[in-house]
Design a protein around this motif. Structure first.
Motif, PDB file in Angstrom:
ATOM      1  N   GLU A  82       0.827  -1.209   0.000  1.00 46.64           N
ATOM      2  CA  GLU A  82       0.000   0.000   0.000  1.00 46.64           C
ATOM      3  C   GLU A  82       0.862   1.259   0.000  1.00 46.64           C
ATOM      4  O   GLU A  82       0.554   2.229  -0.675  1.00 46.64           O
ATOM      5  CB  GLU A  82      -0.955   0.000   1.194  1.00 46.64           C
ATOM      6  CG  GLU A  82      -2.040  -1.053   1.113  1.00 46.64           C
ATOM      7  CD  GLU A  82      -2.971  -0.879  -0.082  1.00 46.64           C
ATOM      8  OE1 GLU A  82      -3.178   0.261  -0.539  1.00 46.64           O
ATOM      9  OE2 GLU A  82      -3.502  -1.887  -0.557  1.00 46.64           O
ATOM     10  N   ALA A  83       1.959   1.254   0.753  1.00 49.44           N
ATOM     11  CA  ALA A  83       2.858   2.409   0.793  1.00 49.44           C
ATOM     12  C   ALA A  83       3.506   2.632  -0.567  1.00 49.44           C
ATOM     13  O   ALA A  83       3.650   3.772  -1.017  1.00 49.44           O
ATOM     14  CB  ALA A  83       3.920   2.210   1.870  1.00 49.44           C
ATOM     15  N   GLU A  84       3.877   1.553  -1.220  1.00 48.19           N
ATOM     16  CA  GLU A  84       4.494   1.651  -2.546  1.00 48.19           C
ATOM     17  C   GLU A  84       3.519   2.252  -3.555  1.00 48.19           C
ATOM     18  O   GLU A  84       3.910   3.051  -4.407  1.00 48.19           O
ATOM     19  CB  GLU A  84       4.964   0.274  -3.002  1.00 48.19           C
ATOM     20  CG  GLU A  84       5.708   0.269  -4.307  1.00 48.19           C
ATOM     21  CD  GLU A  84       7.047   0.989  -4.243  1.00 48.19           C
ATOM     22  OE1 GLU A  84       7.472   1.512  -5.289  1.00 48.19           O
ATOM     23  OE2 GLU A  84       7.644   1.033  -3.158  1.00 48.19           O
ATOM     24  N   LYS A  85       2.257   1.899  -3.462  1.00 45.96           N
ATOM     25  CA  LYS A  85       1.244   2.438  -4.373  1.00 45.96           C
ATOM     26  C   LYS A  85       1.134   3.953  -4.251  1.00 45.96           C
ATOM     27  O   LYS A  85       0.894   4.637  -5.233  1.00 45.96           O
ATOM     28  CB  LYS A  85      -0.130   1.834  -4.066  1.00 45.96           C
ATOM     29  CG  LYS A  85      -0.354   0.455  -4.608  1.00 45.96           C
ATOM     30  CD  LYS A  85      -1.843   0.179  -4.572  1.00 45.96           C
ATOM     31  CE  LYS A  85      -2.189  -0.998  -3.729  1.00 45.96           C
ATOM     32  NZ  LYS A  85      -3.633  -1.226  -3.650  1.00 45.96           N
ATOM     33  N   LEU A  86       1.314   4.463  -3.029  1.00 41.98           N
ATOM     34  CA  LEU A  86       1.155   5.894  -2.797  1.00 41.98           C
ATOM     35  C   LEU A  86       2.362   6.713  -3.242  1.00 41.98           C
ATOM     36  O   LEU A  86       2.244   7.911  -3.451  1.00 41.98           O
ATOM     37  CB  LEU A  86       0.874   6.156  -1.316  1.00 41.98           C
ATOM     38  CG  LEU A  86      -0.449   5.599  -0.803  1.00 41.98           C
ATOM     39  CD1 LEU A  86      -0.559   5.786   0.691  1.00 41.98           C
ATOM     40  CD2 LEU A  86      -1.614   6.261  -1.515  1.00 41.98           C
ATOM     41  N   GLY A  87       3.505   6.074  -3.354  1.00 43.96           N
ATOM     42  CA  GLY A  87       4.694   6.801  -3.788  1.00 43.96           C
ATOM     43  C   GLY A  87       5.316   7.606  -2.660  1.00 43.96           C
ATOM     44  O   GLY A  87       5.302   7.197  -1.500  1.00 43.96           O
ATOM     45  N   HIS A  88       5.815   8.801  -2.999  1.00 38.51           N
ATOM     46  CA  HIS A  88       6.518   9.645  -2.037  1.00 38.51           C
ATOM     47  C   HIS A  88       5.630   9.965  -0.830  1.00 38.51           C
ATOM     48  O   HIS A  88       4.510  10.434  -0.983  1.00 38.51           O
ATOM     49  CB  HIS A  88       6.951  10.951  -2.718  1.00 38.51           C
ATOM     50  CG  HIS A  88       7.704  11.862  -1.807  1.00 38.51           C
ATOM     51  ND1 HIS A  88       8.995  11.596  -1.422  1.00 38.51           N
ATOM     52  CD2 HIS A  88       7.349  13.016  -1.202  1.00 38.51           C
ATOM     53  CE1 HIS A  88       9.401  12.558  -0.621  1.00 38.51           C
ATOM     54  NE2 HIS A  88       8.416  13.437  -0.473  1.00 38.51           N
ATOM     55  N   GLY A  89       6.130   9.690   0.372  1.00 36.68           N
ATOM     56  CA  GLY A  89       5.368   9.929   1.597  1.00 36.68           C
ATOM     57  C   GLY A  89       4.424   8.808   1.962  1.00 36.68           C
ATOM     58  O   GLY A  89       3.765   8.863   3.000  1.00 36.68           O
ATOM     59  N   GLY A  90       4.362   7.774   1.139  1.00 38.48           N
ATOM     60  CA  GLY A  90       3.437   6.668   1.382  1.00 38.48           C
ATOM     61  C   GLY A  90       3.745   5.885   2.642  1.00 38.48           C
ATOM     62  O   GLY A  90       2.835   5.489   3.368  1.00 38.48           O
ATOM     63  N   THR A  91       5.027   5.685   2.916  1.00 38.06           N
ATOM     64  CA  THR A  91       5.415   4.917   4.102  1.00 38.06           C
ATOM     65  C   THR A  91       4.943   5.608   5.372  1.00 38.06           C
ATOM     66  O   THR A  91       4.368   4.972   6.257  1.00 38.06           O
ATOM     67  CB  THR A  91       6.940   4.718   4.135  1.00 38.06           C
ATOM     68  OG1 THR A  91       7.328   3.999   2.964  1.00 38.06           O
ATOM     69  CG2 THR A  91       7.377   3.948   5.366  1.00 38.06           C
ATOM     70  N   GLU A  92       5.156   6.901   5.466  1.00 41.42           N
ATOM     71  CA  GLU A  92       4.742   7.640   6.661  1.00 41.42           C
ATOM     72  C   GLU A  92       3.217   7.656   6.804  1.00 41.42           C
ATOM     73  O   GLU A  92       2.677   7.500   7.896  1.00 41.42           O
ATOM     74  CB  GLU A  92       5.278   9.077   6.625  1.00 41.42           C
ATOM     75  CG  GLU A  92       6.779   9.164   6.817  1.00 41.42           C
ATOM     76  CD  GLU A  92       7.587   8.795   5.575  1.00 41.42           C
ATOM     77  OE1 GLU A  92       7.015   8.831   4.458  1.00 41.42           O
ATOM     78  OE2 GLU A  92       8.767   8.458   5.714  1.00 41.42           O
TER      79      GLU A  92
END
Length: 95
Positions: free
Chosen positions: A20-30
């Motif tokens: 899911e974080a990868e799908k969001l791109g920049h800032g996805g992990t946070e």
């Protein structure tokens, strides 16, 4: 998403959060770390695990939810009273 995340085992939660974080791109992990109330390091570990698929050295090692509680419930009363004594908060001496 949160309900699905909560229903997964530990390893699958890491991997799902990473995807899911990868799908969001920049800032996805946070963002995902805040959404799922997990550590960003957990998501980065999940990313490494997803990248190494299909090779999975921990394939058969999955913790079952509630296993620790079952072990504590089956412990003898003597050992649980000793554990309870060890877990009592201690007072600090005043200086």
């Amino acid at each position: 998403m949160v309900n699905l995340y909560a229903s997964l085992n530990e390893k699958d939660r890491r991997r799902y959060a990473a995807v899911e974080a990868e799908k969001l791109g920049h800032g996805g992990t946070e963002y995902i770390a805040r959404l799922f109330a997990c550590d960003p390091k957990t998501i980065r570990r999940g990313t490494r695990e997803v990248e190494s698929l299909p090779e999975d050295p921990a394939e058969d090692r999955i913790r079952k939810k509630g296993e620790a509680a079952k072990l504590l419930a089956n412990a003898s009363p003597a050992s649980s009273s000793i554990s309870a004594k060890k877990l009592k908060p201690r007072r600090r001496a005043r200086r």
